[in-house]
Design a protein around this motif. Structure first.
Motif, PDB file in Angstrom:
ATOM      1  N   ASN A 507       5.444  -1.143  -4.112  1.00  0.00           N
ATOM      2  CA  ASN A 507       3.715  -0.320  -4.522  1.00  0.00           C
ATOM      3  C   ASN A 507       3.083  -1.293  -3.665  1.00  0.00           C
ATOM      4  O   ASN A 507       1.266  -0.733  -3.034  1.00  0.00           O
ATOM      5  CB  ASN A 507       3.340  -1.333  -5.718  1.00  0.00           C
ATOM      6  N   LEU A 508       3.262  -2.079  -2.159  1.00  0.00           N
ATOM      7  CA  LEU A 508       2.115  -2.651  -1.645  1.00  0.00           C
ATOM      8  C   LEU A 508       2.667  -1.546  -0.356  1.00  0.00           C
ATOM      9  O   LEU A 508       1.565  -1.380   0.546  1.00  0.00           O
ATOM     10  CB  LEU A 508       3.029  -3.820  -0.844  1.00  0.00           C
ATOM     11  N   VAL A 509       3.715  -1.089   0.162  1.00  0.00           N
ATOM     12  CA  VAL A 509       3.583   0.131   0.771  1.00  0.00           C
ATOM     13  C   VAL A 509       2.388   1.531   0.256  1.00  0.00           C
ATOM     14  O   VAL A 509       1.694   1.867   1.512  1.00  0.00           O
ATOM     15  CB  VAL A 509       4.949   0.538   1.170  1.00  0.00           C
ATOM     16  N   ARG A 510       2.593   1.551  -1.070  1.00  0.00           N
ATOM     17  CA  ARG A 510       1.645   2.379  -0.838  1.00  0.00           C
ATOM     18  C   ARG A 510       0.213   1.921  -0.988  1.00  0.00           C
ATOM     19  O   ARG A 510      -0.799   2.871  -0.461  1.00  0.00           O
ATOM     20  CB  ARG A 510       1.376   3.198  -2.961  1.00  0.00           C
ATOM     21  N   GLN A 511      -0.107   1.220  -1.624  1.00  0.00           N
ATOM     22  CA  GLN A 511      -1.804   0.453  -1.324  1.00  0.00           C
ATOM     23  C   GLN A 511      -2.229   0.770   0.106  1.00  0.00           C
ATOM     24  O   GLN A 511      -3.237   0.899  -0.288  1.00  0.00           O
ATOM     25  CB  GLN A 511      -0.919  -0.977  -1.849  1.00  0.00           C
ATOM     26  N   GLU A 512      -1.165   0.102   1.217  1.00  0.00           N
ATOM     27  CA  GLU A 512      -1.751   0.599   2.415  1.00  0.00           C
ATOM     28  C   GLU A 512      -1.458   1.532   2.860  1.00  0.00           C
ATOM     29  O   GLU A 512      -2.888   1.624   3.531  1.00  0.00           O
ATOM     30  CB  GLU A 512      -0.186  -0.733   2.766  1.00  0.00           C
ATOM     31  N   TRP A 513      -0.816   1.725   2.076  1.00  0.00           N
ATOM     32  CA  TRP A 513      -0.876   4.105   2.801  1.00  0.00           C
ATOM     33  C   TRP A 513      -2.371   4.040   2.383  1.00  0.00           C
ATOM     34  O   TRP A 513      -3.367   4.710   3.116  1.00  0.00           O
ATOM     35  CB  TRP A 513       0.076   4.597   2.369  1.00  0.00           C
TER      36      TRP A 513
END
Length: 748
Positions: A507-513
């Motif tokens: 989820n963190l990776v998604r949000q950063e992207w």
């Protein structure tokens, strides 16, 4: 030839040479054999051209150049023809020379699976020798017997014929002696015949007309490589269970034949040499390496392997000459050759020899920062001299301050010394001169250093400096200065331990992207069930990945996001509205909007709606409607039960379905689409009732619980039936009705 290893051009040149005089063809043959020194067919053609001109001296010279490197039966039979022709009129001396030539030939290629005719030819030659006395006759018979006994234990195409000839020969000489000899050699012959059948399976996979070209990755080349490896492995197993000397001879012959076709494959040369070394024949291994370096003079890898073999047996000078051969050409000398020679000198001549060579080459054009690192590590790990290693690294900083790789190697060295003060000073020196685009990895290592050696204040300070330094290197420079939870994850993770679950990390990776791309113009995203799908690996943000600053990464804002955790499956179709199918004006799929798509789902029968909902989203040209319909007519779709919630009688063509009492024989009138009423007779209802009972044992089931029509064709037939009924005023319905999926509508 424009391409030195063009097989087509080589074949064309060889064909041209056939039609030229020998004097004009010689340069062409020499050109061909320079590129293909193991091409037996070119050598044979070259030799036969000179034989046709009776140029015996040239023929002998050519045979001396090619015979031992080209172990092919056709070329060797050409050789034996030349020998027999040359010695045909020399009497006993010529016969002896011919016999020696046959022995030489069979010793070299007698193990070939195609050598059967040569064995037969030799035996015939021996039988034809004159014998004037009983002693000469006895010697001739002994010689013939020896050749037979060698031939029948050699797995060739003609082994069975040779065995039959041998039986006849022994029985002709002496039946009493034949019985003992045949019983002795019968098991050996059986073994040779069995091995021949197995060997033939491997030999049949080999292309004997293939020219030796450098490996290009072509499928044919790889298949031939595999075929030869299989044959070599088969021979190494010694399937005939012969003595080691004979088995090794057969393996050597197979390797030599293989190298005729895989001449440019260093792994075959290396395998051949190491097999000799493991078999105890180091001298033979060295000879193979000499041949390999002659065949592949540019192979640095084979030179290192050969030098290693010489060094391992204590031959330091030949090994040193091999290393020096890599350093002769200053233009082609590599940094790796300097490094390996420094290590060799340290192993064989000591510390001073390695130091002198490093001082001599440190200013050469081929010396790179890797040479400094290698010598520093030799001094540190082998000489146990940290001071010298530190001085070498400091000397390299004068030349390679702009090399992030050198900075990181120097930092690793200081890490081993646990010298945190100099590590911090090194990072500060390097980052003050490195441009931002080359300092990414250095900043990352600096942050890791502070996480290990520093306190919380220093950790946060370095992180903030890192963000400020790298903020101008990307398009999202403004957002780069903001803190993110990813930084906390980086600071509080250790090895393969994480302060959050894998789902949280995703989820963190998604949000950063998303945060990086939310201000960009995005043409269209694929969104399913309200969840934006993305691939963590495509973001390049996975922890621990080392991204090179020289790599050009794709524009992720233009990618179609995808989530492998999203389970595909048909969504529940929307319930059709109360309008009948015949009364709906279905909009065209081509060029339709999302509203028209929903209208189609509402208008279609549940089975068709379920099918449409299960289709994947199409981003691109619209499909061919006629083609889709043809597929539908040939497919079996899941039937939707009309009695399930969300389906009413109005949804089914707007027709009131009969109740169970109607099926059981009630005389109540049925409401038809054209508002006409009809009372079916008792007999007709009874007949249809029997048909219905055969289809379903439950005679009280309602019509609404039956499956819907399964294809578009039946729906069309229903429309035709209704249209006919509206014109004639009567339509007869069976007990199952059109709505049960059993089409029984007919014109009255």
């Amino acid at each position: 030839m424009s391409d030195k290893y063009s097989v087509e051009a080589a074949e064309k040149l060889a064909n041209e040479a056939l039609h030229l005089p020998v004097s004009a063809a010689v340069p062409i043959y020499e050109q061909l054999l320079l590129a293909y020194p193991t091409a037996a067919k070119f050598w044979k053609q070259y030799v036969e051209a000179h034989m046709g001109e009776n140029n015996d001296d040239a023929v002998k010279q050519l045979f001396s150049r090619c015979l031992l490197d080209c172990l092919q039966i056709s070329l060797w039979r050409c050789y034996i023809r030349f020998i027999r022709k040359a010695n045909d009129k020399k009497g006993l001396e010529g016969q002896e020379e011919t016999r020696k030539a046959y022995d030489f030939m069979l010793n070299c290629v007698g193990e070939d699976i195609a050598a059967g005719p040569v064995w037969i030819e030799y035996i015939t030659f021996l039988k034809s020798l004159p014998a004037h006395t009983a002693q000469e006759e006895s010697q001739r018979m002994i010689a013939v017997r020896k050749v037979y006994q060698k031939a029948i234990v050699t797995p060739t195409h003609h082994v069975e014929q040779l065995w039959r000839d041998y039986e006849n020969f022994e029985n002709t000489v002496s039946r009493q002696l034949a019985k003992g000899l045949l019983s002795e050699y019968q098991p050996k012959y059986n073994s040779a015949r069995a091995v021949y059948r197995e060997r033939k399976k491997y030999v049949d996979e080999i292309d004997w007309n293939m020219l030796a070209v450098p490996p290009s990755g072509a499928n044919k080349e790889e298949l031939q490589w595999v075929a030869w490896k299989k044959l070599i492995a088969f021979e190494k197993e010694n399937p005939q269970r012969v003595d080691s000397t004979f088995a090794n001879k057969r393996i050597v012959f197979t390797y030599d034949q293989c190298l005729m076709y895989l001449y440019h494959y260093p792994d075959i040369w290396y395998d051949y040499a190491t097999w000799h070394a493991k078999s105890g024949s180091v001298e033979s291994a060295i000879k193979v390496f000499h041949r390999a370096l002659k065949a592949l003079p540019d192979s640095e890898l084979l030179r290192y392997a050969y030098a290693e073999l010489e060094e391992s047996r204590g031959s330091i000078q030949p090994a040193k000459k091999t290393y020096e051969s890599l350093l002769k050409d200053a233009a082609n000398t590599t940094a790796l050759s300097h490094i390996q020679f420094i290590r060799f000198l340290r192993r064989t001549e000591g510390v001073e020899a390695a130091r002198r060579y490093f001082l001599a080459v440190r200013n050469s054009p081929s010396c790179t920062y890797q040479v400094y690192v290698a010598y520093a590590m030799v001094a540190f790990c082998l000489d146990k001299d940290a001071k010298v290693a530190h001085n070498v690294f400091e000397s390299g900083m004068k030349h390679y301050m702009q090399e992030p790789g050198y900075i990181l190697e120097y930092a690793d060295f200081l890490f081993r010394l646990n010298d945190d003060r100099n590590i911090r000073a090194l990072f500060e020196r390097a980052l003050s001169s490195l441009p931002p685009e080359k300092s990414v990895e250095v900043w990352k290592r600096f942050s890791q250093f502070e996480q290990t050696y520093g306190d919380l204040a220093s950790m946060l300070k370095v992180e903030q400096r890192r963000k400020e330094a790298l903020s101008g290197t990307g398009e999202e420079s403004a957002s780069a200065l903001e803190s993110s939870l990813q930084e906390v994850v980086s600071r509080y993770s250790f090895m393969d331990l994480w302060p959050c679950s894998s789902n949280d990390l995703d989820n963190l990776v998604r949000q950063e992207w998303l945060s990086k791309n939310m201000k960009k113009k995005i043409e269209k995203f694929s969104i399913s069930n309200g969840a934006i799908q993305t691939d963590k690996a495509s973001l390049g943000l996975a922890t621990g990945s080392n991204q090179s600053t020289k790599v050009i990464y794709p524009d992720t804002s233009r990618m179609m996001v995808y989530d492998p955790r999203q389970k595909p499956g048909p969504s529940a179709p929307e319930a059709p509205n109360s309008a009948t199918l015949s009364g709906i004006n279905v909009p065209s799929i081509v060029g339709g909007t999302s509203n028209s798509h929903n209208d189609i789902l509402r208008a279609a029968p549940p089975a068709l709606a379920s099918f449409i909902a299960s289709l994947p989203a199409v981003e691109g040209p619209s499909p061919d409607v006629d083609f889709v319909l043809s597929i539908c007519l040939q497919s079996n779709f899941p039937a939707k039960q009309a009695g399930k919630p969300g389906t009413t009688s109005k949804q089914l063509q707007g027709v009131a379905a009969p109740s169970s009492s109607d099926i059981s024989g009630s005389n109540k009138s049925h409401l038809l689409p054209n508002s006409s009423s009809y009372k079916p007779t008792r007999d007709r209802q009874t007949g249809k009732r029997k048909d219905f009972d055969r289809q379903d044992d439950n005679d009280t089931v309602s019509v609404q619980s039956q499956p819907l029509p399964k294809d578009v064709f039946k729906l069309r037939q229903m429309r035709k039936a209704r249209a006919t009924g509206s014109q004639t005023g009567s339509v007869s319905y069976g007990s199952a009705s059109a709505f049960s999926g059993d089409l029984s509508a007919s014109s009255g």
